[in-house]
Design an enzyme around this catalytic site. Structure first.
Site, PDB file in Angstrom:
ATOM      1  N   TRP A   1      -9.680   7.577  -8.271  1.00 49.85           N
ATOM      2  CA  TRP A   1     -10.851   7.874  -9.118  1.00 49.85           C
ATOM      3  C   TRP A   1     -10.651   7.364 -10.537  1.00 49.85           C
ATOM      4  O   TRP A   1     -11.555   6.767 -11.134  1.00 49.85           O
ATOM      5  CB  TRP A   1     -11.175   9.376  -9.103  1.00 49.85           C
ATOM      6  CG  TRP A   1     -12.083   9.663  -7.945  1.00 49.85           C
ATOM      7  CD1 TRP A   1     -11.713  10.135  -6.720  1.00 49.85           C
ATOM      8  CD2 TRP A   1     -13.477   9.392  -7.872  1.00 49.85           C
ATOM      9  NE1 TRP A   1     -12.805  10.187  -5.892  1.00 49.85           N
ATOM     10  CE2 TRP A   1     -13.910   9.751  -6.565  1.00 49.85           C
ATOM     11  CE3 TRP A   1     -14.424   8.902  -8.767  1.00 49.85           C
ATOM     12  CZ2 TRP A   1     -15.243   9.616  -6.151  1.00 49.85           C
ATOM     13  CZ3 TRP A   1     -15.752   8.766  -8.353  1.00 49.85           C
ATOM     14  CH2 TRP A   1     -16.142   9.120  -7.066  1.00 49.85           C
TER      15      TRP A   1
ATOM     16  N   GLU B   1       0.842  -1.209   0.000  1.00 49.77           N
ATOM     17  CA  GLU B   1       0.000   0.000   0.000  1.00 49.77           C
ATOM     18  C   GLU B   1       0.872   1.252   0.000  1.00 49.77           C
ATOM     19  O   GLU B   1       0.565   2.237  -0.668  1.00 49.77           O
ATOM     20  CB  GLU B   1      -0.940   0.012   1.209  1.00 49.77           C
ATOM     21  CG  GLU B   1      -1.923  -1.146   1.248  1.00 49.77           C
ATOM     22  CD  GLU B   1      -2.615  -1.380  -0.079  1.00 49.77           C
ATOM     23  OE1 GLU B   1      -3.200  -0.440  -0.628  1.00 49.77           O
ATOM     24  OE2 GLU B   1      -2.567  -2.523  -0.592  1.00 49.77           O
TER      25      GLU B   1
ATOM     26  N   TRP C   1       1.859   1.749  -3.476  1.00 47.48           N
ATOM     27  CA  TRP C   1       0.784   2.365  -4.297  1.00 47.48           C
ATOM     28  C   TRP C   1       0.852   3.887  -4.178  1.00 47.48           C
ATOM     29  O   TRP C   1       0.665   4.626  -5.139  1.00 47.48           O
ATOM     30  CB  TRP C   1      -0.600   1.899  -3.835  1.00 47.48           C
ATOM     31  CG  TRP C   1      -1.090   0.682  -4.550  1.00 47.48           C
ATOM     32  CD1 TRP C   1      -1.171  -0.578  -4.030  1.00 47.48           C
ATOM     33  CD2 TRP C   1      -1.582   0.591  -5.909  1.00 47.48           C
ATOM     34  NE1 TRP C   1      -1.679  -1.435  -4.985  1.00 47.48           N
ATOM     35  CE2 TRP C   1      -1.937  -0.745  -6.138  1.00 47.48           C
ATOM     36  CE3 TRP C   1      -1.755   1.518  -6.936  1.00 47.48           C
ATOM     37  CZ2 TRP C   1      -2.456  -1.189  -7.356  1.00 47.48           C
ATOM     38  CZ3 TRP C   1      -2.268   1.089  -8.156  1.00 47.48           C
ATOM     39  CH2 TRP C   1      -2.607  -0.255  -8.358  1.00 47.48           C
TER      40      TRP C   1
ATOM     41  N   ASN D   1     -11.274   2.323   2.547  1.00 47.69           N
ATOM     42  CA  ASN D   1     -10.774   2.155   1.177  1.00 47.69           C
ATOM     43  C   ASN D   1     -11.678   1.291   0.288  1.00 47.69           C
ATOM     44  O   ASN D   1     -11.973   1.637  -0.850  1.00 47.69           O
ATOM     45  CB  ASN D   1      -9.356   1.570   1.209  1.00 47.69           C
ATOM     46  CG  ASN D   1      -8.819   1.354  -0.191  1.00 47.69           C
ATOM     47  OD1 ASN D   1      -8.695   2.290  -0.970  1.00 47.69           O
ATOM     48  ND2 ASN D   1      -8.550   0.102  -0.536  1.00 47.69           N
TER      49      ASN D   1
ATOM     50  N   TRP E   1     -16.024  11.231 -13.535  1.00 45.75           N
ATOM     51  CA  TRP E   1     -15.226  10.954 -12.339  1.00 45.75           C
ATOM     52  C   TRP E   1     -14.710  12.229 -11.687  1.00 45.75           C
ATOM     53  O   TRP E   1     -14.469  12.280 -10.480  1.00 45.75           O
ATOM     54  CB  TRP E   1     -14.045  10.022 -12.670  1.00 45.75           C
ATOM     55  CG  TRP E   1     -13.115  10.534 -13.739  1.00 45.75           C
ATOM     56  CD1 TRP E   1     -13.232  10.337 -15.084  1.00 45.75           C
ATOM     57  CD2 TRP E   1     -11.944  11.345 -13.563  1.00 45.75           C
ATOM     58  NE1 TRP E   1     -12.205  10.976 -15.754  1.00 45.75           N
ATOM     59  CE2 TRP E   1     -11.392  11.597 -14.838  1.00 45.75           C
ATOM     60  CE3 TRP E   1     -11.294  11.878 -12.450  1.00 45.75           C
ATOM     61  CZ2 TRP E   1     -10.245  12.352 -15.045  1.00 45.75           C
ATOM     62  CZ3 TRP E   1     -10.143  12.637 -12.646  1.00 45.75           C
ATOM     63  CH2 TRP E   1      -9.633  12.864 -13.931  1.00 45.75           C
TER      64      TRP E   1
HETATM   65  C1  LIG Z   1     -11.650   6.808  -5.094  1.00 42.56           C
HETATM   66  C2  LIG Z   1     -10.494   6.779  -4.126  1.00 42.56           C
HETATM   67  C3  LIG Z   1     -10.008   7.979  -3.583  1.00 42.56           C
HETATM   68  C4  LIG Z   1      -8.927   7.970  -2.703  1.00 42.56           C
HETATM   69  N1  LIG Z   1      -8.470   9.165  -2.201  1.00 42.56           N
HETATM   70  C5  LIG Z   1      -7.385   9.177  -1.377  1.00 42.56           C
HETATM   71  C6  LIG Z   1      -6.871  10.405  -0.879  1.00 42.56           C
HETATM   72  O1  LIG Z   1      -7.345  11.504  -1.212  1.00 42.56           O
HETATM   73  N2  LIG Z   1      -5.813  10.352  -0.018  1.00 42.56           N
HETATM   74  C7  LIG Z   1      -5.220   9.166   0.334  1.00 42.56           C
HETATM   75  O2  LIG Z   1      -4.254   9.183   1.107  1.00 42.56           O
HETATM   76  N3  LIG Z   1      -5.673   7.997  -0.156  1.00 42.56           N
HETATM   77  C8  LIG Z   1      -6.739   7.960  -0.984  1.00 42.56           C
HETATM   78  N4  LIG Z   1      -7.210   6.762  -1.449  1.00 42.56           N
HETATM   79  C9  LIG Z   1      -6.474   5.516  -1.120  1.00 42.56           C
HETATM   80  C10 LIG Z   1      -6.926   4.796   0.161  1.00 42.56           C
HETATM   81  O3  LIG Z   1      -8.313   4.702   0.196  1.00 42.56           O
HETATM   82  C11 LIG Z   1      -6.434   5.486   1.441  1.00 42.56           C
HETATM   83  O4  LIG Z   1      -5.058   5.780   1.348  1.00 42.56           O
HETATM   84  C12 LIG Z   1      -6.646   4.563   2.640  1.00 42.56           C
HETATM   85  O5  LIG Z   1      -8.001   4.249   2.791  1.00 42.56           O
HETATM   86  C13 LIG Z   1      -6.122   5.243   3.876  1.00 42.56           C
HETATM   87  O6  LIG Z   1      -6.344   4.433   4.995  1.00 42.56           O
HETATM   88  P1  LIG Z   1      -5.135   3.959   5.902  1.00 42.56           P
HETATM   89  O7  LIG Z   1      -4.234   5.102   6.170  1.00 42.56           O
HETATM   90  O8  LIG Z   1      -5.716   3.279   7.068  1.00 42.56           O
HETATM   91  O9  LIG Z   1      -4.408   2.960   4.917  1.00 42.56           O
HETATM   92  P2  LIG Z   1      -3.535   1.646   5.133  1.00 42.56           P
HETATM   93  O10 LIG Z   1      -4.294   0.510   4.562  1.00 42.56           O
HETATM   94  O11 LIG Z   1      -3.037   1.515   6.508  1.00 42.56           O
HETATM   95  O12 LIG Z   1      -2.304   1.924   4.137  1.00 42.56           O
HETATM   96  C14 LIG Z   1      -1.117   2.613   4.550  1.00 42.56           C
HETATM   97  C15 LIG Z   1      -0.884   3.825   3.687  1.00 42.56           C
HETATM   98  O13 LIG Z   1      -0.672   3.444   2.340  1.00 42.56           O
HETATM   99  C16 LIG Z   1      -1.217   4.429   1.466  1.00 42.56           C
HETATM  100  N5  LIG Z   1      -2.282   3.814   0.660  1.00 42.56           N
HETATM  101  C17 LIG Z   1      -3.122   2.823   1.003  1.00 42.56           C
HETATM  102  N6  LIG Z   1      -3.933   2.492  -0.028  1.00 42.56           N
HETATM  103  C18 LIG Z   1      -3.600   3.320  -1.039  1.00 42.56           C
HETATM  104  C19 LIG Z   1      -4.070   3.496  -2.369  1.00 42.56           C
HETATM  105  N7  LIG Z   1      -5.053   2.741  -2.877  1.00 42.56           N
HETATM  106  N8  LIG Z   1      -3.510   4.446  -3.124  1.00 42.56           N
HETATM  107  C20 LIG Z   1      -2.512   5.223  -2.656  1.00 42.56           C
HETATM  108  N9  LIG Z   1      -2.015   5.103  -1.408  1.00 42.56           N
HETATM  109  C21 LIG Z   1      -2.556   4.180  -0.609  1.00 42.56           C
HETATM  110  C22 LIG Z   1      -1.805   5.520   2.343  1.00 42.56           C
HETATM  111  O14 LIG Z   1      -0.834   6.543   2.484  1.00 42.56           O
HETATM  112  C23 LIG Z   1      -2.044   4.789   3.647  1.00 42.56           C
HETATM  113  O15 LIG Z   1      -2.048   5.630   4.768  1.00 42.56           O
HETATM  114  C24 LIG Z   1      -8.305   6.737  -2.340  1.00 42.56           C
HETATM  115  C25 LIG Z   1      -8.804   5.550  -2.872  1.00 42.56           C
HETATM  116  C26 LIG Z   1      -9.883   5.563  -3.746  1.00 42.56           C
HETATM  117  C27 LIG Z   1     -10.398   4.273  -4.302  1.00 42.56           C
END
Ligand SMILES: Cc1cc2nc3c(=O)[nH]c(=O)nc-3n(C[C@H](O)[C@H](O)[C@H](O)COP(=O)(O)OP(=O)(O)OC[C@H]3O[C@@H](n4cnc5c(N)ncnc54)[C@H](O)[C@@H]3O)c2cc1C
Length: 477
Positions: A382, A275, A278, A341, A359
């Protein structure tokens, strides 16, 4: 010479590459100051919960500096105006800031660079938001990756301890006598009082550290599975902190390495690493392909005939679509400034495929509501959901919101948390309450069309239309 440290997306003193370079550059005869610029224009795009979070981060940063007998100068205005005033007052000025890659930030920085250089100063931008520098995470021939897996493979192949080593900051090297303290033209505390503080997350480095420690103590073991179930708080919740830089990406990665050492690198832990990659991938997309800011990554998909139905869009925004998992997600976003997410993917896919709405409308709505808004991850998420992006979900693979709901919220716990009018609906009907016979609706007190909306579209019909719409684009010359 005046040396200015400009805090932007690195609101911390620990493990801060830019700060390290700044301290090293301050000579015995240089005056210096720490600055945060509050720009009203950029605030108007963001939701109040995000601004409250940001204020908490800045407030704590100010306290940390105070503990080190230093001051955070907070000025309101445009950066150009502020630097022009500093130059007029103090002469030659050199500024240090973390590099930002979004096109709107680059154009602001170019203007500041020109202004500073015209006055014999400099703007130093240091890459600190990512682990592996953008010029290294490219193909061997120097061109950027557009697909995640090869990007990840290259990233892991070249990743070395240098990339995640701590940038050890030693503030005691600074001679306090040379520090300039300005009159803040902005009253932080009274401003903070105005904002909605009911967001799901609290800002400030101390909270980031608590979340990181708690994640590795209690959540990482089950992360690979739990992360997909919105009723479980199975993820780190660090995204907003990573965005504002209250914690560094290197610090997170070192924590992962430490945990991986103990557990001999189980899959669960590798999943979290993925993640983080990503995040780096989407940063590299923005960096190399800035056109994604307002157009499809795959330019052909700018020809999609999107629907601009404001009524449907409003129902989606308010969580009144009649699809409980979508409504729960949107209501979570509206209430908490946060969305899980898995549900972000479901609601984004629903808006772009079931409603065929552009989108960019969804992206903007998220930007206005999310505390963790990050341009690159939001845009990437998105465009992935809309199938217009790099390495996106293929357009013919459309999430079925009922099946997603059954799989990831089988008992409807998440749904009932955010759509309380469905509390008494039996599990059998929770994913699609419109299937309840009339007697069942009366028995549980949920009359469809009255207490809860009927689905605003027929999923199986509209998904066929979406596939046709996309297929036609692909076939166009
Ligand atoms: C439509 C859509 C919009 C999103 N908008 C954002 C946004 O504005 N800001 C944002 O930080 N994330 C965004 N995400 C990605 C993801 O949903 C969030 O990063 C995640 O839910 C954050 O939760 P967490 O910190 O507990 O993640 P964890 O699961 O603990 O992951 C650790 C870190 O990895 C990164 N990460 C995780 N998943 C993704 C991903 N799919 N893409 C990029 N980085 C990721 C984040 O920095 C996150 O804090 C989006 C996803 C979708 C599908």
């Amino acid at each position: 010479m005046l040396k200015v440290f400009w805090f932007r997306k690195d609101l911390r003193l620990k493990d801060n590459k830019t700060l390290l370079e700044f301290i090293d550059s301050v000579g015995v005869d240089d005056s210096f100051l720490f600055l945060y610029i509050k720009n009203k224009n950029s605030y108007k795009y963001f939701g109040e919960k995000r601004i409250a979070f940001l204020h908490e981060c800045i407030f704590e940063l100010g306290i940390e500096l105070e503990k080190n007998k230093l001051k955070l100068n907070v000025l309101s205005g445009s950066s150009e105006e502020i630097f022009r005033n500093l130059i007029n007052k103090f002469g030659k000025t050199e500024v240090f800031a973390g590099r930002q890659i979004e096109p709107f930030c680059i154009s602001r920085d170019n203007k500041n660079k020109k202004l500073l250089e015209e006055n014999s100063g400099r703007l130093n931008l240091i890459e600190d938001i990512n682990m592996v520098p953008f010029n290294e995470s490219v193909k061997d021939n120097g061109t950027p990756y557009t697909v995640f897996t090869p990007f990840k493979n290259k990233f892991l192949r070249i990743l070395s301890p240098v990339h995640y080593a701590e940038s050890k900051v030693n503030l005691s090297k600074l001679n306090r006598k040379n520090e300039l303290q300005l009159n803040n033209n902005f009253d932080f505390e009274s401003e903070y009082k105005k904002f909605d503080k009911s967001g799901f997350l609290k800002g400030g480095r101390s909270n980031a550290v608590v979340l990181l420690n708690y994640f590795f103590k209690s959540k990482i073991k089950n992360y690979a599975v739990d992360r997909d179930f919105p009723a479980i708080e199975g993820t780190s919740l660090l995204s907003a902190h990573l965005h504002f830089g209250t914690i560094s990406i290197r610090e997170c990665f070192r924590a992962y390495k430490e945990a991986a050492k103990d557990t001999k690198g189980t899959d669960e832990i590798y999943k979290w690493r993925e993640e983080l990659i990503w995040r780096e991938f989407y940063y590299s997309i923005t960096y190399h392909f800035p056109h994604v800011i307002n157009s499809a990554f795959k330019k052909d998909y700018d020809k999609v005939k999107w629907n601009y139905d404001k009524r449907m869009f409003k129902l989606w925004c308010e969580g009144k679509t009649g699809f409980p998992i979508v409504d729960a997600g949107m209501r979570q976003l509206n209430k908490e400034g946060w969305m899980h997410n898995r549900v972000r993917m479901i609601v984004a896919m629903f808006l772009t495929k079931d409603l065929l709405i552009d989108w960019r409308w969804g992206e903007k709505y998220f930007a206005e509501k999310l505390i963790d808004l990050d341009f690159s991850s939001n845009n990437g998420g998105w465009q992935w959901s809309a199938s217009t992006g790099c390495d996106a979900q293929p357009y013919f693979r459309i999430f079925n919101p009922y099946l997603q709901s059954k799989k990831y919220d089988s008992d409807g716990i998440y749904i009932k948390r955010y759509v309380p009018e469905l509390t008494n609906v039996k599990t059998k009907y929770i994913h699609n309450p419109s299937e309840m016979p009339a007697a069942e609706q009366s028995a549980c007190g949920v009359i469809i069309g009255n207490d809860y909306p009927a689905p605003i579209v027929n999923h199986s019909e509209v998904s066929k239309i979406a596939i046709e719409t996309f297929k036609n684009i692909k076939n166009k010359p």
